[in-house]
Design a protein around this motif. Structure first.
Motif, short mmCIF file in Angstrom:
data_model
loop_
_atom_site.label_atom_id
_atom_site.label_comp_id
_atom_site.label_asym_id
_atom_site.label_seq_id
_atom_site.Cartn_x
_atom_site.Cartn_y
_atom_site.Cartn_z
N GLN A 82 53.50 18.75 35.98
CA GLN A 82 54.43 18.88 37.10
C GLN A 82 53.70 19.08 38.42
O GLN A 82 54.11 18.54 39.46
CB GLN A 82 55.37 20.06 36.85
CG GLN A 82 56.39 19.82 35.75
CD GLN A 82 57.36 20.97 35.60
OE1 GLN A 82 57.51 21.80 36.50
NE2 GLN A 82 58.03 21.03 34.46
N ARG A 86 53.84 13.40 45.03
CA ARG A 86 54.98 13.23 45.93
C ARG A 86 54.61 13.62 47.36
O ARG A 86 55.11 13.03 48.33
CB ARG A 86 56.17 14.05 45.44
CG ARG A 86 57.46 13.64 46.11
CD ARG A 86 58.65 14.32 45.51
NE ARG A 86 58.68 15.74 45.81
CZ ARG A 86 59.69 16.55 45.50
NH1 ARG A 86 60.73 16.05 44.84
NH2 ARG A 86 59.66 17.82 45.80
N ASN A 92 60.94 10.76 41.14
CA ASN A 92 60.49 11.91 41.93
C ASN A 92 59.44 11.50 42.95
O ASN A 92 59.46 11.95 44.10
CB ASN A 92 59.95 13.00 41.01
CG ASN A 92 61.00 14.04 40.65
OD1 ASN A 92 61.27 14.95 41.42
ND2 ASN A 92 61.61 13.87 39.49
N VAL A 116 60.87 15.07 34.55
CA VAL A 116 59.91 16.13 34.89
C VAL A 116 60.19 17.41 34.10
O VAL A 116 59.30 18.23 33.91
CB VAL A 116 59.90 16.43 36.40
CG1 VAL A 116 59.40 15.25 37.19
CG2 VAL A 116 61.27 16.87 36.89
N HIS A 155 56.77 23.77 42.69
CA HIS A 155 56.80 22.32 42.55
C HIS A 155 57.98 21.68 43.30
O HIS A 155 57.83 20.67 43.94
CB HIS A 155 56.84 21.86 41.08
CG HIS A 155 55.91 22.59 40.17
ND1 HIS A 155 54.59 22.83 40.50
CD2 HIS A 155 56.10 23.14 38.95
CE1 HIS A 155 54.01 23.48 39.51
NE2 HIS A 155 54.89 23.69 38.57
N LEU A 199 60.52 19.95 42.21
CA LEU A 199 60.84 18.60 41.74
C LEU A 199 62.30 18.53 41.31
O LEU A 199 62.97 19.55 41.13
CB LEU A 199 59.93 18.24 40.56
CG LEU A 199 58.42 18.25 40.85
CD1 LEU A 199 57.63 18.06 39.57
CD2 LEU A 199 58.06 17.19 41.88
N TYR A 200 62.80 17.31 41.11
CA TYR A 200 64.18 17.10 40.69
C TYR A 200 64.21 16.89 39.16
O TYR A 200 63.80 15.83 38.68
CB TYR A 200 64.79 15.91 41.41
CG TYR A 200 64.84 16.11 42.91
CD1 TYR A 200 65.83 16.91 43.49
CD2 TYR A 200 63.89 15.52 43.74
CE1 TYR A 200 65.87 17.11 44.86
CE2 TYR A 200 63.92 15.71 45.11
CZ TYR A 200 64.91 16.52 45.66
OH TYR A 200 64.93 16.72 47.02
N ALA A 249 54.01 16.84 41.76
CA ALA A 249 54.30 17.42 43.08
C ALA A 249 53.24 17.02 44.10
O ALA A 249 53.56 16.71 45.26
CB ALA A 249 54.38 18.94 42.97
N VAL A 290 59.62 10.87 36.50
CA VAL A 290 58.47 11.02 37.39
C VAL A 290 58.44 9.93 38.45
O VAL A 290 58.18 10.19 39.63
CB VAL A 290 57.16 11.01 36.56
CG1 VAL A 290 55.94 10.94 37.47
CG2 VAL A 290 57.09 12.24 35.66
#
Length: 374
Positions: free
Chosen positions: A139, A146, A93, A131, A82, A84-85, A143, A90
């Motif tokens: 998640q 994004r 991200n 997230v 993923h 992600l941060y 992703a 969300v």
């Protein structure tokens, strides 16, 4: 549109990608399918620019981009993990790529696009959440959002849903396919999951030991595998393989001369010519092509039932045919028990023949344009 030409990449003594050629057409969903260690991820990292090949070129619309940095290629890369941060929610991200110095999208447009993609992926209710508080499936949707929000030239996906449970994989398969068709985007993905690959791909490239073995539409590869390796990778369940001997007028199982597999004389003749006389051969057949009967019939071979597998609406029986394991799809009214005798028929027109040494396909039926597969 995207071409990888004669790409080679080694890490010390390990050759991850070996003289690989690949072409991805505009608007298609191309999936590289292969086992762990085949070189799939390295191929994607070279495509995105995170790795430089030892030799070969990456081209986009005819332009050599091999030395171009990842941001300048404008490809979106979605990792299996993923990426992600976790400290951001969300919304942030999803907005992160648009706020980068490279794109500098106005905040009003950021808000508009975040809300639109969240609605598209049914995650609007998740926008305020961090997230780190989301499930794996949630998640994965973030992703995906994004990656989609940037509107890049190509989407590069590395094992995008393989770590999820079956139900979530099934849902996201449908989501990926829908988004691909509605947006008309170009996707290059990699996975070891043949079920997902068959469900989503426009075309599949079968990869093993750093090389692409065969490229084609999912159904075309399934019905016409060029080698044992391809047949093992593409099928779920896998193709059955039986070690056989080609005699002067017939074919029988190695070590079990009483197990004769009926073949027409022309096919026996072709096999003998290919093998330069009598010799061993590997015979393949898909589980759904085996005919199963609880009563003895002419041409049927006796096997023993080991167990039954339930795959949703389908049932498969695992058999022992002499010393060869065999898996067959069961018809509805056939309910054999463990240890029972059962009888199987291998239709000539459903058999695949492979060289025992190199595993390559032997084509035995002559068509208008030469040899072709059943």
């Amino acid at each position: 549109m995207l071409e990888l030409r004669d790409i080679t990449k080694a890490f010390g003594d390990i050759v991850a990608v070996n003289h690989l050629d690949l072409e991805v057409k505009k608007g298609e969903f191309f999936i590289i399918l292969g086992p762990t260690g085949a070189g799939k991820t390295t191929t994607l990292r070279i495509t995105i620019g995170l790795e430089k090949p030892d030799s070969g070129k990456v081209l986009y619309e005819g332009q050599d981009i091999t030395q171009l940095s990842p941001p300048l290629r404008d490809f979106a890369f979605m990792f299996e993990s993923h990426n992600l941060y976790p400290v951001l929610n969300v919304y942030d991200n999803l907005a992160f790529p648009l706020r980068s110095p490279l794109f500098k999208v106005p905040e009003s447009e950021v808000k508009k696009r975040v809300e639109a993609i969240a609605d598209e992926l049914h995650i609007t209710h998740l926008l305020p959440r961090r997230v780190s508080h989301l499930s794996g499936g949630e998640q994965q949707r973030v992703a995906l959002g994004r990656a989609l929000i940037r509107r890049p030239k190509i989407y590069i996906l590395d094992e995008p849903i393989s770590s999820l449970d079956y139900k979530l994989r099934e849902e996201l398969q449908t989501e990926f396919k829908r988004i691909h068709e509605e947006y008309g985007i170009t996707i290059l993905s990699a996975t070891h999951d043949n079920v997902s690959a068959m469900a989503m791909a426009s075309r599949i490239g079968i990869m093993e030991n750093g090389r692409i073995l065969q490229v084609g539409a999912p159904r075309d590869i399934y019905t016409n595998p060029m080698s044992v390796s391809v047949a093992r990778i593409i099928g779920a369940p896998s193709m059955n393989f039986i070690d056989c001997v080609v005699g002067e007028t017939s074919l029988w199982m190695h070590g079990h001369q009483e197990f004769v597999i009926p073949l027409s004389p022309p096919i026996v003749g072709i096999l003998r010519r290919e093998l330069k006389g009598q010799g061993r051969i590997l015979v393949g057949i898909w589980p759904e092509d085996i005919m199963v009967s609880e009563k003895i019939q002419e041409g049927y071979l006796k096997a023993l039932v080991e167990n039954i597998e339930y795959h949703g609406a389908e049932r498969f029986v695992n058999l022992a045919l002499g010393e060869s394991p065999l898996k067959a799809l069961l018809i509805r009214n056939c309910v054999p028990k463990h240890g029972a005798e059962i009888f199987v028929f291998l239709p000539e027109e459903k058999l695949y023949f492979f060289h025992p040494q190199n595993g390559l396909r032997i084509y035995v039926q002559l068509g208008r344009n030469g040899h072709y597969a059943f």
